[in-house]
Design a protein around this motif. Sequence first.
Motif, PDB file in Angstrom:
ATOM      1  N   GLY B  29       0.842  -1.201   0.000  1.00  0.00           N
ATOM      2  CA  GLY B  29       0.000   0.000   0.000  1.00  0.00           C
ATOM      3  C   GLY B  29       0.872   1.244   0.000  1.00  0.00           C
ATOM      4  N   GLY B  30       0.554   2.215  -0.844  1.00  0.00           N
ATOM      5  CA  GLY B  30       1.289   3.460  -0.906  1.00  0.00           C
ATOM      6  C   GLY B  30       2.480   3.436  -1.844  1.00  0.00           C
ATOM      7  N   GLU B  31       2.818   2.252  -2.363  1.00  0.00           N
ATOM      8  CA  GLU B  31       3.956   2.142  -3.266  1.00  0.00           C
ATOM      9  C   GLU B  31       3.610   2.710  -4.651  1.00  0.00           C
ATOM     10  OE1 GLU B  31       7.310  -1.344  -3.877  1.00  0.00           O
ATOM     11  OE2 GLU B  31       5.320  -1.947  -3.201  1.00  0.00           O
ATOM     12  N   ALA B  32       4.618   3.147  -5.386  1.00  0.00           N
ATOM     13  CA  ALA B  32       4.401   3.572  -6.772  1.00  0.00           C
ATOM     14  C   ALA B  32       5.310   2.745  -7.668  1.00  0.00           C
ATOM     15  CB  ALA B  32       4.684   5.048  -6.944  1.00  0.00           C
ATOM     16  N   LEU B  33       4.692   1.976  -8.563  1.00  0.00           N
ATOM     17  CA  LEU B  33       5.430   1.070  -9.424  1.00  0.00           C
ATOM     18  C   LEU B  33       5.373   1.570 -10.861  1.00  0.00           C
ATOM     19  CD1 LEU B  33       6.752  -1.830  -9.863  1.00  0.00           C
ATOM     20  CD2 LEU B  33       4.424  -2.624 -10.302  1.00  0.00           C
ATOM     21  N   GLY B  34       6.547   1.708 -11.475  1.00  0.00           N
ATOM     22  CA  GLY B  34       6.593   2.056 -12.891  1.00  0.00           C
ATOM     23  C   GLY B  34       6.698   0.787 -13.707  1.00  0.00           C
ATOM     24  N   VAL B  35       6.043   0.762 -14.879  1.00  0.00           N
ATOM     25  CA  VAL B  35       6.128  -0.419 -15.745  1.00  0.00           C
ATOM     26  C   VAL B  35       6.609   0.027 -17.120  1.00  0.00           C
ATOM     27  CG1 VAL B  35       4.869  -2.332 -16.790  1.00  0.00           C
ATOM     28  CG2 VAL B  35       4.235  -1.532 -14.517  1.00  0.00           C
ATOM     29  N   ILE B  36       7.691  -0.617 -17.583  1.00  0.00           N
ATOM     30  CA  ILE B  36       8.156  -0.346 -18.941  1.00  0.00           C
ATOM     31  C   ILE B  36       8.311  -1.672 -19.689  1.00  0.00           C
ATOM     32  CG2 ILE B  36       9.321   1.819 -18.349  1.00  0.00           C
ATOM     33  CD1 ILE B  36      11.977   0.259 -18.425  1.00  0.00           C
ATOM     34  N   HIS B 196       6.175   5.329 -21.471  1.00  0.00           N
ATOM     35  CA  HIS B 196       7.368   5.295 -22.316  1.00  0.00           C
ATOM     36  C   HIS B 196       8.298   6.457 -22.023  1.00  0.00           C
ATOM     37  CE1 HIS B 196       6.730   1.813 -24.731  1.00  0.00           C
ATOM     38  NE2 HIS B 196       5.523   2.199 -25.118  1.00  0.00           N
ATOM     39  N   ILE B 197       7.731   7.525 -21.434  1.00  0.00           N
ATOM     40  CA  ILE B 197       8.552   8.701 -21.096  1.00  0.00           C
ATOM     41  C   ILE B 197       9.265   8.387 -19.784  1.00  0.00           C
ATOM     42  CG2 ILE B 197       8.545  11.221 -20.888  1.00  0.00           C
ATOM     43  CD1 ILE B 197       7.081  10.339 -23.395  1.00  0.00           C
ATOM     44  N   VAL B 198      10.430   7.751 -19.892  1.00  0.00           N
ATOM     45  CA  VAL B 198      11.057   7.151 -18.723  1.00  0.00           C
ATOM     46  C   VAL B 198      11.452   8.190 -17.673  1.00  0.00           C
ATOM     47  CG1 VAL B 198      12.970   5.716 -17.918  1.00  0.00           C
ATOM     48  CG2 VAL B 198      11.838   5.177 -20.065  1.00  0.00           C
ATOM     49  N   HIS B 199      11.908   9.375 -18.115  1.00  0.00           N
ATOM     50  CA  HIS B 199      12.352  10.341 -17.104  1.00  0.00           C
ATOM     51  C   HIS B 199      11.181  10.833 -16.241  1.00  0.00           C
ATOM     52  CE1 HIS B 199      10.928  14.069 -19.076  1.00  0.00           C
ATOM     53  NE2 HIS B 199      11.181  13.426 -20.205  1.00  0.00           N
ATOM     54  N   ALA B 200       9.989  10.916 -16.849  1.00  0.00           N
ATOM     55  CA  ALA B 200       8.805  11.290 -16.063  1.00  0.00           C
ATOM     56  C   ALA B 200       8.509  10.196 -15.045  1.00  0.00           C
ATOM     57  CB  ALA B 200       7.604  11.495 -16.984  1.00  0.00           C
ATOM     58  N   LEU B 201       8.606   8.975 -15.507  1.00  0.00           N
ATOM     59  CA  LEU B 201       8.332   7.820 -14.647  1.00  0.00           C
ATOM     60  C   LEU B 201       9.293   7.792 -13.458  1.00  0.00           C
ATOM     61  CD1 LEU B 201       6.352   5.502 -14.877  1.00  0.00           C
ATOM     62  CD2 LEU B 201       8.104   4.184 -16.071  1.00  0.00           C
ATOM     63  N   LEU B 202      10.581   7.985 -13.773  1.00  0.00           N
ATOM     64  CA  LEU B 202      11.592   7.873 -12.715  1.00  0.00           C
ATOM     65  C   LEU B 202      11.469   9.002 -11.690  1.00  0.00           C
ATOM     66  CD1 LEU B 202      14.717   6.705 -14.750  1.00  0.00           C
ATOM     67  CD2 LEU B 202      13.013   5.345 -13.524  1.00  0.00           C
ATOM     68  N   ALA B 203      10.832  10.103 -12.095  1.00  0.00           N
ATOM     69  CA  ALA B 203      10.646  11.206 -11.161  1.00  0.00           C
ATOM     70  C   ALA B 203       9.582  10.895 -10.120  1.00  0.00           C
ATOM     71  CB  ALA B 203      10.277  12.478 -11.924  1.00  0.00           C
ATOM     72  N   VAL B 204       8.809   9.842 -10.349  1.00  0.00           N
ATOM     73  CA  VAL B 204       7.691   9.551  -9.456  1.00  0.00           C
ATOM     74  C   VAL B 204       7.829   8.209  -8.734  1.00  0.00           C
ATOM     75  CG1 VAL B 204       5.212   9.084  -9.361  1.00  0.00           C
ATOM     76  CG2 VAL B 204       6.064  10.966 -10.772  1.00  0.00           C
ATOM     77  N   VAL B 205       8.198   7.173  -9.458  1.00  0.00           N
ATOM     78  CA  VAL B 205       8.089   5.818  -8.898  1.00  0.00           C
ATOM     79  C   VAL B 205       9.281   5.459  -8.007  1.00  0.00           C
ATOM     80  CG1 VAL B 205       6.761   5.054 -10.881  1.00  0.00           C
ATOM     81  CG2 VAL B 205       9.233   4.665 -10.838  1.00  0.00           C
ATOM     82  N   ASP B 206       9.041   4.511  -7.099  1.00  0.00           N
ATOM     83  CA  ASP B 206      10.163   4.044  -6.286  1.00  0.00           C
ATOM     84  C   ASP B 206      10.518   2.603  -6.618  1.00  0.00           C
ATOM     85  OD1 ASP B 206       7.940   4.705  -3.540  1.00  0.00           O
ATOM     86  OD2 ASP B 206       7.785   3.170  -5.091  1.00  0.00           O
ATOM     87  N   ARG B 207       9.892   2.115  -7.685  1.00  0.00           N
ATOM     88  CA  ARG B 207      10.189   0.744  -8.089  1.00  0.00           C
ATOM     89  C   ARG B 207       9.855   0.610  -9.564  1.00  0.00           C
ATOM     90  NH1 ARG B 207       6.688  -3.984  -5.490  1.00  0.00           N
ATOM     91  NH2 ARG B 207       7.121  -5.539  -7.079  1.00  0.00           N
ATOM     92  N   PRO B 222      14.644   1.528  -9.367  1.00  0.00           N
ATOM     93  CA  PRO B 222      14.655   2.022 -10.752  1.00  0.00           C
ATOM     94  C   PRO B 222      16.057   2.168 -11.343  1.00  0.00           C
ATOM     95  CG  PRO B 222      13.086   3.269  -9.451  1.00  0.00           C
ATOM     96  CD  PRO B 222      13.797   2.359  -8.494  1.00  0.00           C
ATOM     97  N   THR B 223      16.985   2.738 -10.598  1.00  0.00           N
ATOM     98  CA  THR B 223      18.319   2.949 -11.176  1.00  0.00           C
ATOM     99  C   THR B 223      19.011   1.618 -11.451  1.00  0.00           C
ATOM    100  OG1 THR B 223      18.567   3.912  -8.967  1.00  0.00           O
ATOM    101  CG2 THR B 223      19.422   5.184 -10.816  1.00  0.00           C
ATOM    102  N   ALA B 224      18.866   0.677 -10.519  1.00  0.00           N
ATOM    103  CA  ALA B 224      19.488  -0.631 -10.714  1.00  0.00           C
ATOM    104  C   ALA B 224      18.870  -1.337 -11.915  1.00  0.00           C
ATOM    105  CB  ALA B 224      19.314  -1.473  -9.449  1.00  0.00           C
ATOM    106  N   VAL B 225      17.538  -1.243 -12.025  1.00  0.00           N
ATOM    107  CA  VAL B 225      16.843  -1.905 -13.126  1.00  0.00           C
ATOM    108  C   VAL B 225      17.270  -1.315 -14.465  1.00  0.00           C
ATOM    109  CG1 VAL B 225      14.571  -2.187 -14.231  1.00  0.00           C
ATOM    110  CG2 VAL B 225      14.857  -2.693 -11.802  1.00  0.00           C
ATOM    111  N   MET B 226      17.348   0.020 -14.521  1.00  0.00           N
ATOM    112  CA  MET B 226      17.720   0.665 -15.773  1.00  0.00           C
ATOM    113  C   MET B 226      19.156   0.343 -16.174  1.00  0.00           C
ATOM    114  SD  MET B 226      15.057   1.999 -16.959  1.00  0.00           S
ATOM    115  CE  MET B 226      15.638   2.940 -18.359  1.00  0.00           C
ATOM    116  N   ALA B 227      19.988   0.028 -15.186  1.00  0.00           N
ATOM    117  CA  ALA B 227      21.385  -0.275 -15.476  1.00  0.00           C
ATOM    118  C   ALA B 227      21.574  -1.732 -15.892  1.00  0.00           C
ATOM    119  CB  ALA B 227      22.241   0.045 -14.250  1.00  0.00           C
ATOM    120  N   ASP B 228      20.547  -2.548 -15.663  1.00  0.00           N
ATOM    121  CA  ASP B 228      20.638  -3.979 -15.922  1.00  0.00           C
ATOM    122  C   ASP B 228      20.877  -4.254 -17.412  1.00  0.00           C
ATOM    123  OD1 ASP B 228      19.859  -6.828 -14.778  1.00  0.00           O
ATOM    124  OD2 ASP B 228      18.865  -6.603 -16.733  1.00  0.00           O
TER     125      ASP B 228
END
Lengths: 347, 242
Positions: B29-36, B196-207, B222-228
């Motif tokens: 509850g309260g989490e914000a998940l980004g999906v790409i 698809h606008i990843v920078h907008a997504l990363l400004a909000v989500v914590d996962r 997010p940073t670890a995932v994007m670096a994968d």
Amino acid sequence: MTEATTYRVIQSTPSSQMAALAALALLVILVAAPWWAGRGDMRLLSEIFLYLSLAVLWNLLAGYAGLVSVGQQAFVGFGGYGLFALAMFLGLHPLLAVPLVGVAAALIAIPIAFLIFRLSGAYFAIGTWVIAEVFRLSFAQVSSLGGGSGTSLPIAIVKSMAGSRALRDSISYWAALAMIVLVLAVVYLWLRSRHGISLTAIRDNELAARSLGIDVWWTKFWVYLVAAALTASVGALLFLQKLRISPDAAFNVNDWTAYVIFIVVIGGIGTMEGPLIGTLVFFLLRGFFADLGTVYLMVLGAVAIVVILKAPRGIWGYIHDRYGLTLFPVSRRVVKFDSSHKNENPS
Amino acid sequence: MTNLLELNQLSKAFGAVRVSDGLSFALAGGEALGVIGPNGAGKTSMFNLITGTLDADSGDILYAGKSVISLSAAARAKSGMARSFQVPQPFTAMTVFENTLVAATAAAGLSIRDANGHCLQVLDQIGMMDKANDPAGSLTLLERKRLELARALAAKPKLLLLDEIAGGLTEHECRDLVATIRSLRQTGITIIWIEHIVHALLAVVDRLLVLDFGQKIADGDPTAVMADGQVRQIYMGIDADA
């Protein structure tokens, strides 16, 4: 935007307030018709009221709930036969039979709904027609109601309504007037309520309606039930005026569905005002061309084609888009009012 | 604390195409998940499965600790799920205000009186007050997308599913949108956002969750995932060629 600017929601418009006043005045004039109209005029007005009722109900079904039924004659005929049966076999007063056949039609509509709601679109339409044919064939089997050739309402029952013929005509006229007032009130109040908001949403987009918490099946179910009940009551009054019923007349797809669809579609489907305009156009056309036989039907067809090509949303849709008129304010508008004006005027 | 949403081995196939292939994850509850994920990865299908627009072939969905897999879309909406559609689905002949009113009365179950006030507030927040009386059918595509967000918010959601609402926005509008969604998080709403606008997504989500062919490729910070490496190869296929 300043803090002095606030918003509120209103439903009526200047044109709708005028329409409400005009409707009230019209109602008073219509109630008094027995004192100013002739017998023929009253019969014609009654017929207009009852056709308008059928149109408003079909519009609720098809225009709002997306239930394009071509089998509403099932309930018209059921109502007519129901009235004859209750009056002849149980000795009920014909006017008392009118609400009773409505209730009976709602009950019988329950299993029908469960059956035909499994179908959609064109299949649903055909399904409703098949149901109506089943009704017609069934009532043709009842020999005590005249079987295939039908029966007349016994003169004793007709006379039991009222002593004089003039009073009988008036009663029958008032019943038709009461019916259209009831039908318009039910549909109008429904559309203004929270259920109306849901129903209008279903009209526009079922997918979005579902995902916003609207139970589409049950909403349609209730619409079908209410339309069935009121359609049957209208049918009862139609045949109380005719005093004679037969399976072919009672379950006639032309008289009780095709003309009604014509009225709603050329008037403007999915609007409260459409059936009103459509009924007026239909009766005008009938008045001018009905004596011409098949030419009359060709005129109706031509009018339908022209309207659909030139104004796909019907005559009312055209007027509404062009002039922004509203007679039945079911829509809600947000208006801004500047509360700083109040401060300028201390009181 | 219990999870608000939990997907267990959720699968759905259209013929040979698997839009969801044993998908599992949990959201607190309260989490914000980004999906790409690339086009056709099953992102929107995942929303359709969660909200009940689409029936799953197998697997389970738990919402607030209870299985909702057999509930209708309407029942799930009433329990506090709201979504925006990627392809906007407005009630075209109703006004913008009435569109939000549908959500506030049907999904949130408010009386018309309370719904009026709530919807005015939402329209003000989303910046659509000047369009309130316009028929939704007259809106531009961007305005329709904004209406999708407004309508979802009018439903007073506990779980908000946003499907590509930032596409086509100017830099300035995108910043406003990010600010709006951040402020929503303050109110405790749980969010899943496909974008698809990843920078907008990363400004909000914590996962961040990455999907491909209906499968979970990566899930986490997010940073670890994007670096994968695998994510870079699948999601930004061009990078792998370079």
